[in-house]
Write an enzyme that holds these catalytic residues in place. Structure first.
Site, PDB file in Angstrom:
ATOM      1  CE1 TYR A   3      -3.335   2.789   0.754  1.00 51.74           C
ATOM      2  CE2 TYR A   3      -2.823   2.614   3.097  1.00 51.74           C
ATOM      3  CZ  TYR A   3      -3.502   3.225   2.061  1.00 51.74           C
ATOM      4  OH  TYR A   3      -4.335   4.272   2.331  1.00 51.74           O
ATOM      5  CB  ILE A   4       2.923   2.971   2.575  1.00 48.74           C
ATOM      6  CG1 ILE A   4       1.745   2.858   3.564  1.00 48.74           C
ATOM      7  CG2 ILE A   4       3.557   4.353   2.691  1.00 48.74           C
ATOM      8  CD1 ILE A   4       2.115   2.922   5.017  1.00 48.74           C
ATOM      9  CB  SER A  41       4.098   1.876  13.516  1.00 46.32           C
ATOM     10  OG  SER A  41       2.826   1.915  14.087  1.00 46.32           O
ATOM     11  CE1 TYR A  45       3.467  -3.506  12.184  1.00 47.13           C
ATOM     12  CE2 TYR A  45       2.344  -1.936  13.621  1.00 47.13           C
ATOM     13  CZ  TYR A  45       3.014  -2.218  12.442  1.00 47.13           C
ATOM     14  OH  TYR A  45       3.247  -1.217  11.530  1.00 47.13           O
ATOM     15  CE  LYS A  93       6.772  -1.951  11.315  1.00 42.90           C
ATOM     16  NZ  LYS A  93       7.485  -1.932  10.051  1.00 42.90           N
ATOM     17  CG  ASN A 152      -5.321  -0.054   8.326  1.00 43.63           C
ATOM     18  OD1 ASN A 152      -4.977  -0.343   9.474  1.00 43.63           O
ATOM     19  ND2 ASN A 152      -4.471   0.055   7.342  1.00 43.63           N
ATOM     20  CG  LEU A 153     -12.350   3.581  10.593  1.00 43.51           C
ATOM     21  CD1 LEU A 153     -13.354   2.614  11.202  1.00 43.51           C
ATOM     22  CD2 LEU A 153     -12.314   4.883  11.380  1.00 43.51           C
ATOM     23  CB  THR A 197     -18.322  -3.924  15.798  1.00 46.53           C
ATOM     24  OG1 THR A 197     -19.174  -4.966  15.362  1.00 46.53           O
ATOM     25  CG2 THR A 197     -18.557  -3.665  17.273  1.00 46.53           C
ATOM     26  CG  PHE A 238     -14.337  -2.761  18.702  1.00 47.13           C
ATOM     27  CD1 PHE A 238     -15.076  -3.873  19.095  1.00 47.13           C
ATOM     28  CD2 PHE A 238     -13.715  -2.770  17.463  1.00 47.13           C
ATOM     29  CE1 PHE A 238     -15.177  -4.989  18.263  1.00 47.13           C
ATOM     30  CE2 PHE A 238     -13.806  -3.880  16.630  1.00 47.13           C
ATOM     31  CZ  PHE A 238     -14.552  -4.981  17.025  1.00 47.13           C
ATOM     32  CG  ASP A 265      -8.861  -0.550  20.356  1.00 51.26           C
ATOM     33  OD1 ASP A 265      -7.824  -0.871  19.739  1.00 51.26           O
ATOM     34  OD2 ASP A 265     -10.015  -0.752  19.923  1.00 51.26           O
TER      35      ASP A 265
HETATM   36  P1  NAD Z   1       1.526  -3.695   3.016  1.00 53.46           P
HETATM   37  O1  NAD Z   1       1.265  -5.023   3.639  1.00 53.46           O
HETATM   38  O2  NAD Z   1       0.531  -3.179   2.046  1.00 53.46           O
HETATM   39  O3  NAD Z   1       2.964  -3.681   2.312  1.00 53.46           O
HETATM   40  C1  NAD Z   1       4.071  -4.392   2.819  1.00 53.46           C
HETATM   41  C2  NAD Z   1       4.667  -5.162   1.652  1.00 53.46           C
HETATM   42  O4  NAD Z   1       5.827  -5.861   2.102  1.00 53.46           O
HETATM   43  C3  NAD Z   1       3.717  -6.193   1.063  1.00 53.46           C
HETATM   44  O5  NAD Z   1       3.618  -5.992  -0.326  1.00 53.46           O
HETATM   45  C4  NAD Z   1       4.367  -7.541   1.395  1.00 53.46           C
HETATM   46  O6  NAD Z   1       4.137  -8.491   0.370  1.00 53.46           O
HETATM   47  C5  NAD Z   1       5.832  -7.166   1.537  1.00 53.46           C
HETATM   48  N1  NAD Z   1       6.579  -8.025   2.471  1.00 53.46           N
HETATM   49  C6  NAD Z   1       6.275  -8.337   3.752  1.00 53.46           C
HETATM   50  N2  NAD Z   1       7.227  -9.129   4.282  1.00 53.46           N
HETATM   51  C7  NAD Z   1       8.167  -9.329   3.310  1.00 53.46           C
HETATM   52  C8  NAD Z   1       9.390 -10.048   3.252  1.00 53.46           C
HETATM   53  N3  NAD Z   1       9.850 -10.766   4.278  1.00 53.46           N
HETATM   54  N4  NAD Z   1      10.105 -10.012   2.093  1.00 53.46           N
HETATM   55  C9  NAD Z   1       9.680  -9.307   1.024  1.00 53.46           C
HETATM   56  N5  NAD Z   1       8.518  -8.610   1.029  1.00 53.46           N
HETATM   57  C10 NAD Z   1       7.770  -8.611   2.161  1.00 53.46           C
HETATM   58  O7  NAD Z   1       1.729  -2.665   4.212  1.00 53.46           O
HETATM   59  P2  NAD Z   1       1.754  -1.067   4.137  1.00 53.46           P
HETATM   60  O8  NAD Z   1       0.481  -0.568   4.708  1.00 53.46           O
HETATM   61  O9  NAD Z   1       2.196  -0.619   2.816  1.00 53.46           O
HETATM   62  O10 NAD Z   1       2.864  -0.783   5.226  1.00 53.46           O
HETATM   63  C11 NAD Z   1       4.220  -0.563   4.861  1.00 53.46           C
HETATM   64  C12 NAD Z   1       5.046  -0.413   6.112  1.00 53.46           C
HETATM   65  O11 NAD Z   1       4.526   0.645   6.902  1.00 53.46           O
HETATM   66  C13 NAD Z   1       5.072  -1.648   7.009  1.00 53.46           C
HETATM   67  O12 NAD Z   1       6.372  -1.782   7.520  1.00 53.46           O
HETATM   68  C14 NAD Z   1       4.085  -1.297   8.104  1.00 53.46           C
HETATM   69  O13 NAD Z   1       4.381  -1.948   9.305  1.00 53.46           O
HETATM   70  C15 NAD Z   1       4.292   0.207   8.231  1.00 53.46           C
HETATM   71  N6  NAD Z   1       3.130   0.917   8.759  1.00 53.46           N
HETATM   72  C16 NAD Z   1       1.920   0.804   8.130  1.00 53.46           C
HETATM   73  C17 NAD Z   1       0.813   1.458   8.638  1.00 53.46           C
HETATM   74  C18 NAD Z   1      -0.552   1.306   7.970  1.00 53.46           C
HETATM   75  O14 NAD Z   1      -1.565   1.571   8.621  1.00 53.46           O
HETATM   76  N7  NAD Z   1      -0.640   0.930   6.710  1.00 53.46           N
HETATM   77  C19 NAD Z   1       0.930   2.250   9.786  1.00 53.46           C
HETATM   78  C20 NAD Z   1       2.185   2.366  10.398  1.00 53.46           C
HETATM   79  C21 NAD Z   1       3.278   1.698   9.863  1.00 53.46           C
END
Ligand code: NAD
Length: 372
Positions: free
Chosen positions: A44-45, A157, A181, A185, A231-232, A247, A249, A328
């Site tokens: 995603y990010i 995070s 989790y 981090k 995620n919401l 729900t 919470f 929470d």
């Molecule tokens: P996501 O799950 O959409 O993307 C993570 C990607 O990493 C996925 O495409 C997955 O296939 C890949 N991946 C996971 N483990 C792997 C491994 N061992 N080897 C190779 N690829 C691997 O998550 P996101 O929402 O894009 O989050 C990205 C980062 O941001 C993560 O580290 C997450 O913990 C952090 N983060 C996300 C949020 C959120 O709400 N989305 C909030 C705070 C922090």
């Protein structure tokens, strides 16, 4: 009479201007584009950050094993940016494969997103989370070492903070993660800080995101996880699509309307923070290791989120109230002054943008899935 001026002077100026223009173009062509390795680039990010990096003029390479995403993201990124992004479908915990694949390659920076992110799942499978999230960070640092990369950005995070701290959280607020989790981090940050301070010429940044939401303004890419989302905004969208109430919470927290407060930030703003952080680590002002909060600084309740979604998209969201959920926190939002001052970054998108793009993406991705 004016025409009697010797023509040579005009020629001289024309030729020297042309020479100047050509040398600027030549110098620009000579200046090699920087290449950034993005781990978790199909996520995603990660995918939104790739879009912003390409827009900012970087070349991008990705490593993603698709454990929570799919290769379709790269097709979408090509549609969005006109560029093909190479992905290595490697598990970052597979150090043997890393040591076979990366020697001889050169990256100017690494942005490390690859990790699993579901708090609930991490409570059920803490060891799997420690293994994947810390193991993949070590893998990404192996790549940095093999490829002589000295600039590294880590996805952290707000889950690292002590739930007992009073918001807004600054980077100096106490850390005491409430879940495995969050602990991955926090330990990841410690590991990176230690590696950084013991590695000459290496500098790094940890970005603590609050609640990324929404989709790219073009709605060509968005959130498309394989695992169940916690995620919401995707939960709201699912409730609207399936007409099954979700729900909320707890409605007895000490907040405006009794529901929990979080800091929702548009995913493209989060992505742009990485472009700003890359420029920062490359500058003289940067310390060897730094931490930044990436949020909006504004707390919004769950009920306000539902109302915002309803009013922006003129739709009704089905929901019910349930009891509080263990673990929470009542309110979590960021103080973002440090990122604004040192990274020269601040969020540009509104809550309405989050709701509009999320819903549009939700409808588009459903259409794409049906087409297959
Ligand atoms: P996501 O799950 O959409 O993307 C993570 C990607 O990493 C996925 O495409 C997955 O296939 C890949 N991946 C996971 N483990 C792997 C491994 N061992 N080897 C190779 N690829 C691997 O998550 P996101 O929402 O894009 O989050 C990205 C980062 O941001 C993560 O580290 C997450 O913990 C952090 N983060 C996300 C949020 C959120 O709400 N989305 C909030 C705070 C922090």
């Amino acid at each position: 009479k004016a025409n009697k001026k010797p023509p040579l002077t005009g020629w001289f100026f024309a030729v020297s201007k042309w020479y100047n223009d050509v040398s600027i173009i030549y110098k620009t062509m000579q200046k090699k584009k920087k290449t950034i390795l993005v781990t978790g680039g199909a996520g995603y990010i990660g995918s939104h950050t790739i879009a912003e990096l390409i827009l900012a003029g970087y070349d991008v390479v990705s490593v993603d094993n698709f454990s929570n995403s799919s290769a379709k993201t790269f097709t979408r990124l090509t549609k969005l940016t006109g560029k093909k992004v190479k992905n290595y479908p490697i598990d970052l915990c597979d150090y043997k494969k890393i040591k076979k694949t990366f020697p001889g390659k050169k990256f100017d920076g690494i942005i490390h997103f690859a990790a699993w992110k579901a708090v609930g799942e991490s409570v059920e499978k803490p060891l799997a989370y420690y293994e994947n999230n810390l193991g993949s960070l070590v893998g990404a640092l192996h790549i940095a070492k093999l490829c002589h990369t000295n600039q590294f950005i880590f996805s952290s995070s707000c889950a690292v903070y002590d739930p007992k701290e009073t918001p807004p959280y600054t980077e100096d607020s106490k850390c005491a993660p409430a879940s495995p989790y969050g602990m991955t981090k926090f330990l990841g940050e410690m590991l990176l800080r230690d590696y950084t301070t013991n590695t000459p010429h290496f500098s790094s940044v940890s970005l603590r995101y609050f609640n990324p939401a929404g989709a790219h303004p073009t709605c060509i890419i968005g959130e498309e996880a394989k695992k169940k989302t916690e995620n919401l905004v995707p939960i709201i969208i699912k409730a609207v699509k399936t007409k099954k109430p979700f729900t909320i919470f707890g409605k007895d927290y000490e907040t405006n309307d009794g529901t929990c407060v979080r800091d929702y930030i548009h995913v493209s703003d989060v992505a742009k923070a990485h472009v700003a952080a890359l420029a920062h680590v490359d500058s003289k002002e940067a310390a060897q290791y730094e931490v930044f909060n990436i949020g909006t600084g504004v707390g919004v309740t769950v009920q306000e989120m539902v109302r915002a979604f309803e009013s922006v998209n003129t739709l009704k969201v089905p929901f019910v109230y349930g009891p509080r959920r263990a673990g929470d926190m009542a309110a979590v939002y960021a103080n973002t002054k440090k990122a604004e001052k040192k990274l020269g970054w601040k969020p540009e998108y509104s809550l309405a943008d989050i709701m509009k793009t999320a819903w549009e993406w939700g409808q588009m991705s459903a259409k794409n899935t049906r087409k297959k």
